[in-house]
Design a protein around this motif. Structure first.
Motif, PDB file in Angstrom:
ATOM      1  N   ALA A 247      -4.352   8.620 -23.006  1.00 32.73           N
ATOM      2  CA  ALA A 247      -3.084  10.340 -23.703  1.00 32.73           C
ATOM      3  C   ALA A 247      -2.701  10.135 -21.153  1.00 32.73           C
ATOM      4  N   TYR A 248      -1.356  10.592 -21.255  1.00 26.98           N
ATOM      5  CA  TYR A 248      -0.752  11.178 -20.508  1.00 26.98           C
ATOM      6  C   TYR A 248       0.493  11.802 -20.805  1.00 26.98           C
ATOM      7  N   GLU A 249       0.964  12.490 -19.524  1.00 28.45           N
ATOM      8  CA  GLU A 249       1.721  13.382 -20.246  1.00 28.45           C
ATOM      9  C   GLU A 249       3.174  13.223 -18.600  1.00 28.45           C
ATOM     10  N   VAL A 250       4.351  13.091 -19.737  1.00 23.07           N
ATOM     11  CA  VAL A 250       5.630  13.189 -18.281  1.00 23.07           C
ATOM     12  C   VAL A 250       5.854  14.107 -17.699  1.00 23.07           C
ATOM     13  N   LEU A 251       5.767  13.769 -16.390  1.00 22.75           N
ATOM     14  CA  LEU A 251       6.205  15.368 -15.215  1.00 22.75           C
ATOM     15  C   LEU A 251       7.146  15.115 -14.990  1.00 22.75           C
ATOM     16  N   LEU A 252       7.784  16.397 -15.796  1.00 28.42           N
ATOM     17  CA  LEU A 252       9.358  17.076 -15.269  1.00 28.42           C
ATOM     18  C   LEU A 252       9.722  17.724 -14.053  1.00 28.42           C
ATOM     19  N   GLN A 253      10.645  17.576 -14.008  1.00 27.82           N
ATOM     20  CA  GLN A 253      11.547  18.925 -12.899  1.00 27.82           C
ATOM     21  C   GLN A 253      13.201  19.492 -12.864  1.00 27.82           C
ATOM     22  N   LEU A 254      13.394  20.130 -13.748  1.00 27.44           N
ATOM     23  CA  LEU A 254      15.033  20.768 -13.423  1.00 27.44           C
ATOM     24  C   LEU A 254      14.830  22.166 -12.670  1.00 27.44           C
ATOM     25  N   ASP A 255      15.692  21.996 -11.771  1.00 30.49           N
ATOM     26  CA  ASP A 255      15.935  22.500 -10.963  1.00 30.49           C
ATOM     27  C   ASP A 255      17.485  23.509 -11.707  1.00 30.49           C
ATOM     28  N   TYR A 256      17.017  24.276 -10.403  1.00 29.12           N
ATOM     29  CA  TYR A 256      18.455  26.032 -11.184  1.00 29.12           C
ATOM     30  C   TYR A 256      19.118  26.391  -9.641  1.00 29.12           C
ATOM     31  N   SER A 257      20.475  25.940  -9.208  1.00 28.17           N
ATOM     32  CA  SER A 257      21.227  26.095  -8.706  1.00 28.17           C
ATOM     33  C   SER A 257      21.465  27.747  -8.231  1.00 28.17           C
ATOM     34  N   GLY A 258      22.034  28.794  -9.396  1.00 28.83           N
ATOM     35  CA  GLY A 258      22.036  29.971  -9.327  1.00 28.83           C
ATOM     36  C   GLY A 258      23.496  29.641  -9.997  1.00 28.83           C
ATOM     37  N   ALA A 259      24.643  28.391 -10.039  1.00 26.72           N
ATOM     38  CA  ALA A 259      26.217  28.346 -10.606  1.00 26.72           C
ATOM     39  C   ALA A 259      25.735  28.510 -12.195  1.00 26.72           C
ATOM     40  N   GLY A 260      26.991  28.479 -12.181  1.00 22.95           N
ATOM     41  CA  GLY A 260      27.693  29.132 -14.208  1.00 22.95           C
ATOM     42  C   GLY A 260      26.503  30.236 -14.652  1.00 22.95           C
ATOM     43  N   GLY A 261      25.906  30.716 -13.963  1.00 23.87           N
ATOM     44  CA  GLY A 261      25.149  31.723 -14.799  1.00 23.87           C
ATOM     45  C   GLY A 261      23.891  31.286 -15.641  1.00 23.87           C
ATOM     46  N   LEU A 262      23.449  30.277 -15.478  1.00 18.48           N
ATOM     47  CA  LEU A 262      22.606  29.140 -16.354  1.00 18.48           C
ATOM     48  C   LEU A 262      21.145  29.946 -15.693  1.00 18.48           C
ATOM     49  N   GLU A 263      20.749  30.121 -16.318  1.00 14.64           N
ATOM     50  CA  GLU A 263      18.955  30.188 -15.755  1.00 14.64           C
ATOM     51  C   GLU A 263      18.224  29.701 -16.928  1.00 14.64           C
ATOM     52  N   PRO A 264      16.895  29.379 -16.912  1.00 15.19           N
ATOM     53  CA  PRO A 264      15.630  29.365 -18.044  1.00 15.19           C
ATOM     54  C   PRO A 264      15.952  30.505 -18.932  1.00 15.19           C
ATOM     55  N   ASP A 265      15.699  29.140 -19.904  1.00 11.54           N
ATOM     56  CA  ASP A 265      15.814  29.307 -21.338  1.00 11.54           C
ATOM     57  C   ASP A 265      14.845  28.388 -22.209  1.00 11.54           C
ATOM     58  N   PHE A 266      13.801  28.563 -22.714  1.00 12.19           N
ATOM     59  CA  PHE A 266      12.463  28.451 -22.525  1.00 12.19           C
ATOM     60  C   PHE A 266      12.683  28.065 -23.842  1.00 12.19           C
ATOM     61  N   LEU A 267      12.859  28.367 -24.869  1.00 12.26           N
ATOM     62  CA  LEU A 267      13.663  28.597 -26.573  1.00 12.26           C
ATOM     63  C   LEU A 267      14.893  27.173 -26.686  1.00 12.26           C
ATOM     64  N   ARG A 268      15.946  26.825 -25.590  1.00 16.59           N
ATOM     65  CA  ARG A 268      16.308  25.725 -25.755  1.00 16.59           C
ATOM     66  C   ARG A 268      15.990  24.648 -24.870  1.00 16.59           C
ATOM     67  N   ILE A 269      14.976  24.722 -23.909  1.00 15.86           N
ATOM     68  CA  ILE A 269      14.166  23.734 -22.969  1.00 15.86           C
ATOM     69  C   ILE A 269      13.309  23.461 -24.107  1.00 15.86           C
ATOM     70  N   ALA A 270      12.752  23.821 -25.058  1.00 10.49           N
ATOM     71  CA  ALA A 270      11.762  23.091 -25.737  1.00 10.49           C
ATOM     72  C   ALA A 270      12.401  22.453 -26.772  1.00 10.49           C
ATOM     73  N   LYS A 271      13.524  23.193 -27.527  1.00  5.31           N
ATOM     74  CA  LYS A 271      14.698  22.721 -28.425  1.00  5.31           C
ATOM     75  C   LYS A 271      15.120  21.728 -27.849  1.00  5.31           C
TER      76      LYS A 271
END
Length: 391
Positions: free
Chosen positions: A309-333
């Protein structure tokens, strides 16, 4: 000692000089006229036009500033940051002409500082307050007398001095410290006295020279809050230099990053923090980044294991542009699998979310197209990358 001799002394020493009776009398007798108020009704508080500063040393010429051109908006909080020797203090001190530029112009509220004579320079400096890293209070004088110093030097009537100092000490939260000497004050209280003194002559601009560097984190926060309140309530332009990006993030509207006397980056704080372009900016921001924890780093591999077993490690960066913010429901989907938050955090700067999230995705889950998830209306982050595989 003449008034002009006093003006040639470093400002950090001027407070001590002022209490010598002959220098006080010289300044009072200088018949300084106030700069007309209409000259200050501009949208730009300070304008640097191709400013350069060269110091001569035994090793040769040292270029402290090189072709600095920028405008500081009136009523803003403007941060200047850079590593040691970047030219921060030299640039700040050209604003009140404690440093004379070797080339270029410094325009303060519409007035070319290089064209002012002694009397005019004294008048203009009264409209520019300054606070220091090490407070520079007179130890033999009370809190009241320290704040009253610039007013008494200017020849203000005693009744007006009493009223103004009382108002200022209330503003900075020291209304019960009138008769206390600096040695009985905490570092934060001393800096509050310094701020009150800097505001005594009702300046339009407040210069802050590493004003929080000698303070602990909790006291730093209280001083930054006070400066923010002063800026908002009184409309004073605040210009501060610091080596701490956390201070810039907390209080500034715009930031200038200096590197070896030149402009490395300039812009809104959220933009510079969210998408740094210059190596100097990235280095200064590094302590604020949510890096990879040591325990995860030790388990990280460049390739997935052949078995187990293993996991893939992902990095998600947010720069503040365009009003984009972390949305965990959308991320999980978007990833559609067993996903967990490993590390990270998101700050809000000037209403923009910026930061970094480290997510672990079950290794058997098929990865979607990451580039499509970082652009357009379906984006879940500004940048997504696979850091490796955790076993």
């Amino acid at each position: 000692m003449s008034g002009s001799a006093v003006l040639r002394r470093p400002l950090a020493q001027v407070s001590e000089v002022f209490y010598q009776s002959d220098s006080v009398q010289a300044l009072r007798n200088s018949q300084v006229s106030e700069v007309p108020a209409q000259q200050y009704a501009t949208a730009t508080a300070v304008s640097f036009q191709s400013v350069g500063k060269v110091y001569q040393s035994s090793a040769g010429a040292v270029h402290a500033l090189d072709d600095i051109t920028l405008d500081i908006p009136a009523g803003s909080i403007f941060g200047i940051i850079g590593r040691s020797g970047a030219g921060k203090s030299s640039l700040l001190r050209t604003i009140n002409r404690l440093e004379q530029p070797t080339s270029g112009k410094v325009i303060v509220n519409g007035v070319d500082m290089g064209l002012l004579g002694e009397a005019e320079l004294v008048a203009l400096r009264r409209r520019i307050g300054m606070i220091f890293q090490h407070f520079n209070l007179l130890s033999a004088k009370t809190v009241f007398d320290n704040v009253a110093l610039p007013l008494r030097v200017a020849g203000v009537r005693p009744a007006e001095v009493q009223q103004r100092v009382t108002e200022l000490l209330a503003l900075v939260g020291l209304q019960d410290k009138h008769h206390v000497h600096p040695r009985r004050l905490s570092g934060g209280q001393k800096q509050r006295v310094g701020i009150a003194r800097a505001l005594a002559t009702k300046p339009e601009i407040l210069l802050c020279d590493e004003a929080t560097s000698a303070l602990d984190p909790e006291t730093t926060q209280s001083i930054l809050q006070l400066l923010r309140d002063i800026n908002r309530r009184l409309g004073i332009t605040v210009i501060l230099i610091t080596h701490e990006m956390s201070v810039i993030r907390e209080i500034a509207d715009q930031v200038l990053v200096l590197e070896q006397g030149r402009i490395a980056e300039l812009g809104q704080v959220w933009q510079v923090f969210g998408s740094p372009q210059h190596a100097a900016t990235k280095a200064l921001l590094a302590p604020l980044q949510h890096g990879l924890p040591d325990d995860v780093q030790q388990r990280l591999q460049a390739q997935p294991p052949a078995s187990g077993a293993y996991e893939v490690l992902l990095q998600l960066d947010y720069s503040g542009a365009g009003g984009l913010e972390p949305d965990f429901l959308r991320i999980a989907k978007a990833f559609g699998g067993d996903l967990r938050l490993v590390h990270g955090g998101v700050d809000r700067i000037q209403g923009h979310a910026h930061g970094r999230l480290l997510l672990a995705l079950h290794g058997q889950t098929a990865l979607p197209n990451l580039s499509q998830l970082a652009q357009g209306p379906e984006a879940i982050a500004h940048r997504i990358e696979v850091l490796g595989y955790v076993v």
